[in-house]
Design a protein around this motif. Sequence first.
Motif, PDB file in Angstrom:
ATOM      1  N   SER A 849       0.837  -1.198   0.000  1.00  0.00           N
ATOM      2  CA  SER A 849       0.000   0.000   0.000  1.00  0.00           C
ATOM      3  C   SER A 849       0.873   1.249   0.000  1.00  0.00           C
ATOM      4  O   SER A 849       2.095   1.163  -0.004  1.00  0.00           O
ATOM      5  CB  SER A 849      -0.923  -0.006   1.231  1.00  0.00           C
ATOM      6  OG  SER A 849      -0.156  -0.087   2.428  1.00  0.00           O
ATOM      7  N   SER A 868       2.181  -4.796 -10.104  1.00  0.00           N
ATOM      8  CA  SER A 868       0.740  -5.004 -10.313  1.00  0.00           C
ATOM      9  C   SER A 868       0.105  -5.777  -9.164  1.00  0.00           C
ATOM     10  O   SER A 868       0.786  -6.428  -8.361  1.00  0.00           O
ATOM     11  CB  SER A 868       0.511  -5.760 -11.617  1.00  0.00           C
ATOM     12  OG  SER A 868       1.036  -7.064 -11.529  1.00  0.00           O
ATOM     13  N   ASN A 870      -1.555  -4.898  -6.341  1.00  0.00           N
ATOM     14  CA  ASN A 870      -1.317  -4.472  -4.969  1.00  0.00           C
ATOM     15  C   ASN A 870      -2.393  -3.455  -4.610  1.00  0.00           C
ATOM     16  O   ASN A 870      -3.451  -3.391  -5.259  1.00  0.00           O
ATOM     17  CB  ASN A 870       0.089  -3.892  -4.830  1.00  0.00           C
ATOM     18  CG  ASN A 870       1.154  -4.963  -4.715  1.00  0.00           C
ATOM     19  OD1 ASN A 870       1.278  -5.611  -3.693  1.00  0.00           O
ATOM     20  ND2 ASN A 870       1.937  -5.147  -5.781  1.00  0.00           N
ATOM     21  N   HIS A 871      -2.175  -2.674  -3.569  1.00  0.00           N
ATOM     22  CA  HIS A 871      -3.118  -1.627  -3.158  1.00  0.00           C
ATOM     23  C   HIS A 871      -2.429  -0.271  -3.162  1.00  0.00           C
ATOM     24  O   HIS A 871      -2.673   0.565  -2.283  1.00  0.00           O
ATOM     25  CB  HIS A 871      -3.671  -1.931  -1.753  1.00  0.00           C
ATOM     26  CG  HIS A 871      -4.289  -3.290  -1.610  1.00  0.00           C
ATOM     27  ND1 HIS A 871      -5.310  -3.733  -2.413  1.00  0.00           N
ATOM     28  CD2 HIS A 871      -4.001  -4.314  -0.764  1.00  0.00           C
ATOM     29  CE1 HIS A 871      -5.647  -4.964  -2.067  1.00  0.00           C
ATOM     30  NE2 HIS A 871      -4.849  -5.348  -1.069  1.00  0.00           N
ATOM     31  N   LEU A 872      -1.605  -0.040  -4.153  1.00  0.00           N
ATOM     32  CA  LEU A 872      -0.848   1.201  -4.230  1.00  0.00           C
ATOM     33  C   LEU A 872      -1.765   2.364  -4.605  1.00  0.00           C
ATOM     34  O   LEU A 872      -2.667   2.215  -5.438  1.00  0.00           O
ATOM     35  CB  LEU A 872       0.276   1.065  -5.248  1.00  0.00           C
ATOM     36  CG  LEU A 872       1.317  -0.022  -4.940  1.00  0.00           C
ATOM     37  CD1 LEU A 872       2.277  -0.191  -6.101  1.00  0.00           C
ATOM     38  CD2 LEU A 872       2.066   0.296  -3.655  1.00  0.00           C
ATOM     39  N   ASN A 894      -4.129  -1.583  -9.287  1.00  0.00           N
ATOM     40  CA  ASN A 894      -3.855  -0.853  -8.059  1.00  0.00           C
ATOM     41  C   ASN A 894      -4.928   0.226  -7.928  1.00  0.00           C
ATOM     42  O   ASN A 894      -5.984   0.135  -8.578  1.00  0.00           O
ATOM     43  CB  ASN A 894      -2.443  -0.260  -8.090  1.00  0.00           C
ATOM     44  CG  ASN A 894      -1.373  -1.294  -7.785  1.00  0.00           C
ATOM     45  OD1 ASN A 894      -1.212  -1.715  -6.648  1.00  0.00           O
ATOM     46  ND2 ASN A 894      -0.649  -1.716  -8.823  1.00  0.00           N
ATOM     47  N   ASN A 917      -6.832   1.014 -12.822  1.00  0.00           N
ATOM     48  CA  ASN A 917      -6.487   1.990 -11.801  1.00  0.00           C
ATOM     49  C   ASN A 917      -7.535   3.096 -11.874  1.00  0.00           C
ATOM     50  O   ASN A 917      -8.621   2.904 -12.454  1.00  0.00           O
ATOM     51  CB  ASN A 917      -5.080   2.537 -12.043  1.00  0.00           C
ATOM     52  CG  ASN A 917      -3.997   1.603 -11.536  1.00  0.00           C
ATOM     53  OD1 ASN A 917      -3.764   1.500 -10.345  1.00  0.00           O
ATOM     54  ND2 ASN A 917      -3.336   0.900 -12.467  1.00  0.00           N
TER      55      ASN A 917
END
Length: 1021
Positions: A849, A868, A870-872, A894, A917
Amino acid sequence: MVRSSKFLAVLLVFSFITKIHFTSSDEGANMFCSTREKHALLTFKQGLTDPSHRLSSWVGDNCCTWEGVGCDNRTDSVVRLDLKNPNDDYDDYSDEEYEANKMAKLGGEINSSLLELKHLKSLDLSWNDFNGTSIPDFLGSLKSLQYLNLSYAGFGGKLPHQLGNLSNLHYLDMSRLYMMEIDNLEWLSHLSHLKHLDMSWMKFSKASNWLQVISTLPSLLELHLSLCRLDYFPSLLYHNFTALESQQSSFTDLSYNSFHGPIPRALQTLTKLTDLDLSSNKFNSAIPNLFSSLNNLLSLDLSHNSFQGPIPRALKNLTTLTNLDLSFNKFNSAIPNLFSSLNNLLSLDLSHNPFQGPIPRALKNLTTLTDLDLSGNEFNSTIPDWFSSLNNLLSLDLSYNSFHGPIPRALQTLTKLTDLDLSWNKFNSTIPDWFNSFKHLEHLDLEMNSFSGPIPVSIGGLRSLRILYLSNNNFNGSLPESLGNLSNLQELNIGNNSLEGVIGEAHFANLTRLQSLDLSTNSLALNVSSAWIPNFQLIDLDLSSCKLGPQFPAWLRTQNSLSSLFLSNASISDNIPTWFWNFSSQLYYLDLSNNQIKGELPNMLPTQTYLGSNNFQGLLPRLTSNVYELDLSNNSVSGNMSLFLCNPLNETYQLTALDLSNNLLVGEIPNCWMHLTSLELVNLDNNNLYGNIPSSMGSLIGLFSFHVRNNSISGELPSSLQNCTRLQTMDLGDNELSGSIPAWIGKNLLNLAALVLRSNKFKGKIPGELCNLTSLQTLDAAHNNLSGAIPRCFSNLNAMATKKGTSFVNNNSRFDEKILLGSKGLLLEYKLSTLELVTSMDLSYNSLSGEIPQEITSLLRLPYLLLSNNHLTGEIPEKIGDMVLLENLDLSKNQLTGVIPQSISRCYSLQLNLSYNNLSGEIPTGSQLQTFTESSYLGNDALCGTPLLKKCKRNDFGETPHTKAQDSDEYDMMEQFYVAVAPGFVVGLAGFCAALVFIDKWRLAYFRFVEDMKDRLLARF
């Protein structure tokens, strides 16, 4: 009278017979040592260890007949004791010969009973092993000694000054006493008769007066001080070396040291020197002119130094020189013309310098030369025609240069040549037919060039050839049968060419002395009868990539001297014959890889065994102590590893590389690695292993590479692995490992270049300590449960930011080490040689994150960045375009927001995935961003522009209307302005209106102002 005459005649006959007997008997048979000397020798023997029973002859009453004992033929006194190890030089020993040498070494202690040998003149204890014990002080009391040799005998401690009492000593050799320390050499000055002194490889670091002492030895002829850790000349820099000058010194050897600074003027007085060796030092100056005074020199060796600049003209005065060696220096000019005056030279070695330009014609005058070595320089011309004048040459070495063109006919006149080395150049012609004029040629090396065409039939006429190297060229056609006429040939190497056709028994007809044969990496097929018995006995055989199969070659059974056998990729699909495993016990190297050989493995394997990529089955054999490298990868070997590695445990193993990957092994990894501490490479990929990584793996402190990919290994990483500080590649991917990524990886494994943790169950944060891995080029932690932010300190990963790649240790070049890395949506396989050029970071499919740190854009050498799934959040870093070498950027799935930075268009070879996104605005133009398919931007509803179907809206000026997404900074500023001004405006207007209502004067003035302004406007218009 008659009686006395008869008696006299009998006496004469008896005397004659006795003389005949003594004369014909063995040496010492007519001499009898004294009882005192015999007992002294037996007492001396009792103190020795003698594993090979060299002194078994020391029995009986006559010690003059004992092994190594010599007596005076007049006095019967013991005068010589020669106990030198008979195997005194094992540089080229086989394993068996090495063991024999080791067994023949005497040891123990030197008993003082030797003092009873009052007339002892010669004592030789060299090449034994006294295991660090001191040289006995009492040796200084053997006053009759003229010869003392203690070299390579394993003595240690301090050198006894009592040796200075040996005033009759002519020869003293204490070389190679590695453990001996010298703190003072004053005792040497008493040895006035000393002619030969060898103290090579001893530690002179504390003997600061060594030169002063040596200068007092009036009889010294030979001096050897190689590898003595001398790093300067002491205070005798301007003292006349009169003692040495006064003698006809025949040899001075100061080689293998670390001398620096100019050579002292003291040496200028050594005008009688005939041989001077200053090789293997570290002089940091040009060659001084003092050599001009050494005009009696016959041999001068200045090789293996750091001499720089041009070769001084002073050397031209050394007209008596017959041997000159200037090799392995840093002379940076062309070869000077001064050599024209050195016309007595027999041997000239200028190899391995950066000499440039053409070879000077001055060498043309050296018509007496028999040996010329110009290899390892930077000559880039053709071979000059004037070489024809050097017609006394026996040896010519021009290898490791850039000579090009055809070989000139001028060489045809060098008919006396026995050695010709033209290897590692750029010759691009055919071999000329006139080579058959070299009737005396014994060694011909043409490898590593671009010679083409067929191998000429005329080479079969060089009947003196012993060594023929033609490998790594472009020779084509078939192998001429005339090679079978080379009856003296011992080594034949034609590997790595484009030869084709069939080789039959005729090719080997007369090669009765052949010992080494390399036909590898050609398109040759060996076609001999199954009953063929070669008339040679090979030691080394390499037929890799030749067609031998499908049957296993039966003629190998006749090769009883074979030490190395390479048959990889030889189209063999046979069962391994039973006789072969018995035969293989004599082998050191065995390579049968990349065939389809079937069968089970034997109990004993050669020292270096490569059986990878075959169809071997059955259980693993028990590992034996002789095995050094073992490759059984890509077979069908089954069972567990415990019996293989852990039985018995009391052996000392020398295994350095183990590859069991891609087999059917089951069970836990055994916990007995503490007995295999020499291991550098372990590969257990793609088996059915389970359980934990055993703690004893931490005992492998020399480990460079560790692979256990695609097994069922579970648990946390054992902390003992932090002891493996030399690790460069560690692949733990596709297992069930759990826990957090240990911080000790970044603290202790500082040499890591590739770390693969992919597809496990690691959780928690990425430890910031990983930022200490400045050599890390590949980080793959994808498909785990990692959380938290990406560390900002990743900018410290220097190997991902700079051009310099990591030099992966590859001591085991025959092991084809591979790593799988994520790239372009696939797992791609990289070999070690390629991995040196690859940098990659894959953190995809985790729960990371926070924002993508701006600092990551400093990793300028990173082609693969995969984040790729993830929770960015936040925006794509504005400077992402600085990473111009990006080939694959995957930020998909994300929660990234904002616009796509325009700078990304600078990444000219990019494959991009920004799908799913919350990105918005127009897709930047430039480079190949419009060439991607819609899938690269899918799932970003606020994006517009090519290649999406959604067009961006334009205003009246052809510009895209400002939206919050496009101009968020400007919108936020205007909004803040309106919020601040509006309340003030409302309050001010309300106050003004209230004043007009409640203050009569203001109200009358306001209306007068309005009326006045109205009249003025009407009057104007």
